[in-house]
Design a protein around this motif. Structure first.
Motif, short mmCIF file in Angstrom:
data_model
loop_
_atom_site.label_atom_id
_atom_site.label_comp_id
_atom_site.label_asym_id
_atom_site.label_seq_id
_atom_site.Cartn_x
_atom_site.Cartn_y
_atom_site.Cartn_z
N THR B 224 0.83 -1.20 0.00
CA THR B 224 0.00 0.00 0.00
C THR B 224 0.87 1.25 0.00
OG1 THR B 224 -1.56 -1.26 1.32
CG2 THR B 224 -1.91 1.11 1.18
N ILE B 225 0.58 2.17 -0.91
CA ILE B 225 1.16 3.51 -0.77
C ILE B 225 0.00 4.50 -0.79
CG2 ILE B 225 3.55 3.31 -1.57
CD1 ILE B 225 2.62 4.17 -4.29
N THR B 226 0.08 5.45 0.12
CA THR B 226 -0.99 6.44 0.23
C THR B 226 -0.83 7.47 -0.87
OG1 THR B 226 0.36 7.75 1.70
CG2 THR B 226 -1.10 6.15 2.72
N ALA B 227 -1.88 8.25 -1.05
CA ALA B 227 -1.85 9.30 -2.07
C ALA B 227 -0.72 10.29 -1.78
CB ALA B 227 -3.19 10.02 -2.13
N GLU B 228 -0.51 10.58 -0.51
CA GLU B 228 0.53 11.55 -0.14
C GLU B 228 1.91 11.01 -0.48
OE1 GLU B 228 1.11 12.13 3.95
OE2 GLU B 228 2.12 14.06 3.70
N GLN B 229 2.14 9.73 -0.14
CA GLN B 229 3.43 9.11 -0.48
C GLN B 229 3.64 9.11 -2.00
OE1 GLN B 229 2.96 5.35 1.53
NE2 GLN B 229 4.93 5.63 2.54
N ALA B 230 2.58 8.73 -2.72
CA ALA B 230 2.71 8.60 -4.16
C ALA B 230 3.02 9.93 -4.82
CB ALA B 230 1.42 8.02 -4.74
N THR B 231 2.32 10.99 -4.40
CA THR B 231 2.57 12.29 -5.03
C THR B 231 3.96 12.80 -4.68
OG1 THR B 231 1.26 13.15 -3.22
CG2 THR B 231 0.24 13.13 -5.38
N PRO B 238 -1.19 4.67 -13.72
CA PRO B 238 -2.10 3.81 -12.96
C PRO B 238 -1.68 3.64 -11.50
CG PRO B 238 -1.63 2.82 -15.07
CD PRO B 238 -0.74 4.01 -14.95
N VAL B 239 -0.39 3.71 -11.22
CA VAL B 239 0.06 3.55 -9.83
C VAL B 239 -0.45 4.70 -8.97
CG1 VAL B 239 2.07 3.16 -8.39
CG2 VAL B 239 2.10 2.41 -10.74
N LEU B 240 -0.39 5.91 -9.52
CA LEU B 240 -0.89 7.07 -8.77
C LEU B 240 -2.41 7.03 -8.67
CD1 LEU B 240 -0.36 9.86 -7.50
CD2 LEU B 240 -0.54 10.83 -9.75
N ARG B 241 -3.05 6.66 -9.78
CA ARG B 241 -4.52 6.64 -9.77
C ARG B 241 -5.04 5.58 -8.81
NH1 ARG B 241 -3.58 8.05 -15.18
NH2 ARG B 241 -3.73 5.98 -16.07
N ALA B 242 -4.30 4.49 -8.65
CA ALA B 242 -4.73 3.47 -7.71
C ALA B 242 -4.72 3.99 -6.28
CB ALA B 242 -3.84 2.25 -7.83
N SER B 243 -3.89 5.03 -6.01
CA SER B 243 -3.86 5.61 -4.67
C SER B 243 -4.97 6.62 -4.48
CB SER B 243 -2.50 6.27 -4.42
OG SER B 243 -1.50 5.30 -4.46
N GLY B 244 -5.78 6.84 -5.49
CA GLY B 244 -6.94 7.71 -5.32
C GLY B 244 -6.82 9.08 -5.95
N VAL B 245 -5.69 9.39 -6.58
CA VAL B 245 -5.52 10.69 -7.24
C VAL B 245 -5.89 10.52 -8.71
CG1 VAL B 245 -3.96 12.59 -7.70
CG2 VAL B 245 -3.63 11.18 -5.68
N THR B 325 1.40 8.04 -21.02
CA THR B 325 1.64 6.74 -21.65
C THR B 325 0.94 5.67 -20.83
OG1 THR B 325 3.61 6.10 -20.45
CG2 THR B 325 3.92 7.59 -22.29
N ALA B 326 1.16 4.42 -21.20
CA ALA B 326 0.50 3.34 -20.47
C ALA B 326 1.00 3.26 -19.04
CB ALA B 326 0.73 2.01 -21.18
N ARG B 327 2.13 3.88 -18.74
CA ARG B 327 2.70 3.76 -17.41
C ARG B 327 2.70 5.05 -16.62
NH1 ARG B 327 4.07 0.72 -20.59
NH2 ARG B 327 4.08 -1.50 -20.19
N GLY B 328 2.38 6.15 -17.24
CA GLY B 328 2.36 7.40 -16.52
C GLY B 328 2.73 8.56 -17.41
N ILE B 329 3.16 9.64 -16.80
CA ILE B 329 3.41 10.86 -17.56
C ILE B 329 4.81 10.81 -18.14
CG2 ILE B 329 3.69 13.34 -17.40
CD1 ILE B 329 1.52 13.32 -15.27
N LEU B 330 4.89 10.93 -19.45
CA LEU B 330 6.18 11.03 -20.12
C LEU B 330 6.34 12.47 -20.59
CD1 LEU B 330 8.70 9.71 -21.54
CD2 LEU B 330 7.28 9.59 -23.54
#
Lengths: 241, 387
Positions: B224-231, B238-245, B325-330
């Motif tokens: 688990t990573i929280t939204a705060e950790q992820a940002t 998708p990794v960031l979106r899974a944290s709720g952002v 991209t499929a993995r995030g922001i490029l």
């Protein structure tokens, strides 16, 4: 913990990032709090899920029509590549085996990794620059299509040959042109004017696929047959200059 | 979250923290660079206490090819084909990022045909990338069947690419100023066939893997990573979106034809492996929805607006463009001197590089078995990390 029913518990709502409203769907979670299921329900759903998954696998086992595997070396006769498939580079030739390429160097400039090397020579008859040797290095080519895009004379195309593996590194450096000499345009122009056509055609010299500069200086290797070149002594230097 | 910079030697020599009643000894073990679960040559140094992971130190550079440096010696048109080799599963989006940067700097107005085809192609690419990830995740967790199913369905989409472009993986299709080729006459029919074929297959995926209680237990509340950790780690996609952002550039800052289509952004609520898993499966569905809206009304028009022989010289200064991209922001950042065809400096803000550092935050004090699930749910493509 509870079982996650992926079909039921998806929620949709609107959130904002910055000032932009965004429609989101939220991932399902197992029911918790007041909705939580009894242990028996969880166990029943969990065990059922295993059989549902097994049903998919067994379904493919009893339906061989869904098999998509191709038996490659066996289907070589019927295997057809798509017409835009980037197999190997080659020069477009007409029915008389005359090429369109006049050695203008545009593809060499466009090539991002120096896979194309072009040598030009001046024709003694019509005093025009023409192609002496079109060298293509398959071993460094990335198949980016930049050469075809840059070519102003429609002289290049891709073949559908994808079986490019060889036992000898020297065999990956190709001379693409069959002959060093005037392109089809210059020949047609001379024919139209009836101006020294025979002399012009006589300036053509044959070029072998493995002539010119090759890796390892083209030298003989034990156990590997020698390369067949047009002039083994000095095959890199153009005749007239 | 404070960022601490230290050398590898310093991090290894830090003594064990916390109480240690059993008086066990911490030890280091190398996971990779050659390890099937790291999806390439990624080396993870694990600080272990028995089976418990105390720290994960990613060691990068095993597939560094200097693409950014090579880019300084190439024109923008030539540089596009190198971006295929970074994140090869979203090659089309990488091409698009460079093209977007050049078009933004040159202020080129594209016609609708180019934008529509680019969007459809990018979404097809996203689908095939997620399908491959889905199969590999199954294999990482010990189920071999999904791997075959994922690859089987992905082949249908790579066939579409092969027919229109001629390549299946590294395509070099989206060029500054347009597209390399017009779409093949069969393109629309083939895409519709694939949608009709693959949509029921997604339900099959749900039955086979998502609904499976073993997979659910392996993924739920793991990593688990929280939204705060992820940002704060700069994680995107998708990794960031899974944290709720719900940060999806296709919605927040639309490019291409994304402004004209209706789709929903999949987000998670907890930020564990299950959320990351479900977000990607749902993104496949949403991508199909986007393609369905666009495929029937591709407008007519030219597909290449700039002549290949014309030099592209960007105005002096720095230029930046980014996309999802499929993995995030490029993001592609280029500095031009305004005189030469070659950029003075090219930098890529690659999604995988930022995502990989979150593996430490996810795995701390979890078990080794969960680490494999964490890496798999991050969907790492290692050549994009090192470039």
């Amino acid at each position: 913990m509870g079982y996650i029913d992926t079909k039921k518990s998806t929620k949709a709502k609107v959130t904002t990032v910055g000032n932009t409203p965004i429609n989101v769907v939220i991932a399902p979670r197992s029911p918790s709090g007041a909705d939580s299921e009894s242990l028996l329900t969880t166990i029943f759903k969990s065990v059922k899920s295993l059989f549902v998954g097994m049903k998919v696998t067994i379904g493919y086992l009893v339906r061989p029509s869904t098999v998509v595997t191709q038996q490659y070396p066996e289907n070589r006769e019927t295997l057809k590549m798509f017409d835009r498939f980037r197999g190997q580079l080659r020069l477009i030739k007409d029915e008389n085996n005359y090429m369109n390429c006049n050695g203008c160097n545009f593809c060499e400039i466009a090539c991002p990794n120096g896979s194309i090397v072009i040598t030009d020579q001046r024709n003694p008859v019509n005093e025009k620059l023409e192609l002496e040797r079109f060298l293509w290095r398959l071993d460094s080519c990335t198949f980016c299509n930049a050469c075809l895009q840059a070519c102003p004379h429609d002289a290049l195309e891709w073949s559908d040959g994808f079986e490019a593996a060889v036992y000898d590194r020297r065999l990956l450096v190709y001379t693409l042109n069959d002959y060093a000499g005037p392109p089809v345009k210059a020949i047609n122009r001379a024919k139209k004017k009836e101006d020294r056509v025979e002399e012009l055609l006589a300036t053509m010299e044959p070029r072998k696929q493995y002539g010119g500069p090759v890796p390892l200086a083209g030298r003989k290797m034990p156990g590997v047959p020698a390369l067949e070149t047009e002039n083994t002594k000095d095959n890199a230097s153009p005749k007239h200059k | 979250m404070a960022v601490k910079i230290s050398t590898l030697e310093e991090r290894i020599s830090v003594p064990a923290e916390g109480d240690n009643p059993l008086n066990t000894q911490e030890y280091f073990i190398n996971m990779g660079p050659q390890h099937p679960a790291t999806h390439g040559v990624l080396r993870l140094m694990l600080k272990l206490d028995g089976e418990t992971v105390r720290e994960v130190i990613p060691v990068l550079g095993y597939i560094h090819r200097g693409i950014e440096k090579i880019g300084e010696h190439q024109t923008y048109r030539q540089f596009v084909h190198l971006t295929d080799r970074c994140d090869y599963l979203s090659a089309m989006m990488n091409n698009w990022a460079v093209s977007l940067m050049v078009e933004k700097a040159m202020q080129t107005q594209l016609n609708d045909r180019i934008e529509y085809i680019r969007t459809i192609m990018a979404e097809l690419e996203r689908i095939q990338s997620h399908m491959l990830w889905w199969g590999v995740l199954g294999m990482d967790l010990g189920a071999f069947t999904p791997f075959l199913y994922g690859f089987r369905d992905r082949e249908m989409i790579t066939d579409i690419f092969e027919e229109t472009i001629g390549c299946r993986l590294t395509m070099n299709y989206i060029q500054p100023g347009g597209l390399m080729d017009d779409i093949h006459p069969n393109f629309v029919k083939r895409v519709k066939d694939v949608i009709a074929y693959a949509k029921p297959k997604i339900d099959e995926y749900e039955e086979l893997l998502s609904g499976n209680v073993i997979i659910q237990e392996r993924l739920r509340n793991v990593g688990t990573i929280t939204a705060e950790q992820a940002t704060s780690l700069g994680v995107t996609g998708p990794v960031l979106r899974a944290s709720g952002v719900a940060l999806d550039l296709r919605r927040v800052a639309p490019y291409g034809a994304y402004g004209q289509v209706d789709f929903e952004v999949a987000v998670g609520s907890v930020g564990d492996c299950w959320d990351r898993y479900w977000v990607r499966v749902e993104e496949i569905r949403q991508s199909f929805r986007i393609i369905e809206q666009l495929i029937d009304n591709i407008p007519a028009g030219k597909t290449m607006l700039s002549k290949p022989a014309k030099k592209i010289i960007l105005p002096e200064g720095s230029h930046y463009a980014q996309l999802e991209t499929a993995r995030g922001i490029l993001g592609i950042y280029a500095v031009s001197d305004g005189k030469s065809e070659n950029p003075v400096r090219i930098h890529m803000r690659s999604p995988n590089y930022h995502n990989v550092w979150s593996v430490d935050a996810m795995t701390r004090n979890a078990r080794i078995g969960d680490l494999v699930a964490n890496i798999s749910s991050l969907d790492i493509v290692v050549p994009d990390i090192d470039r």
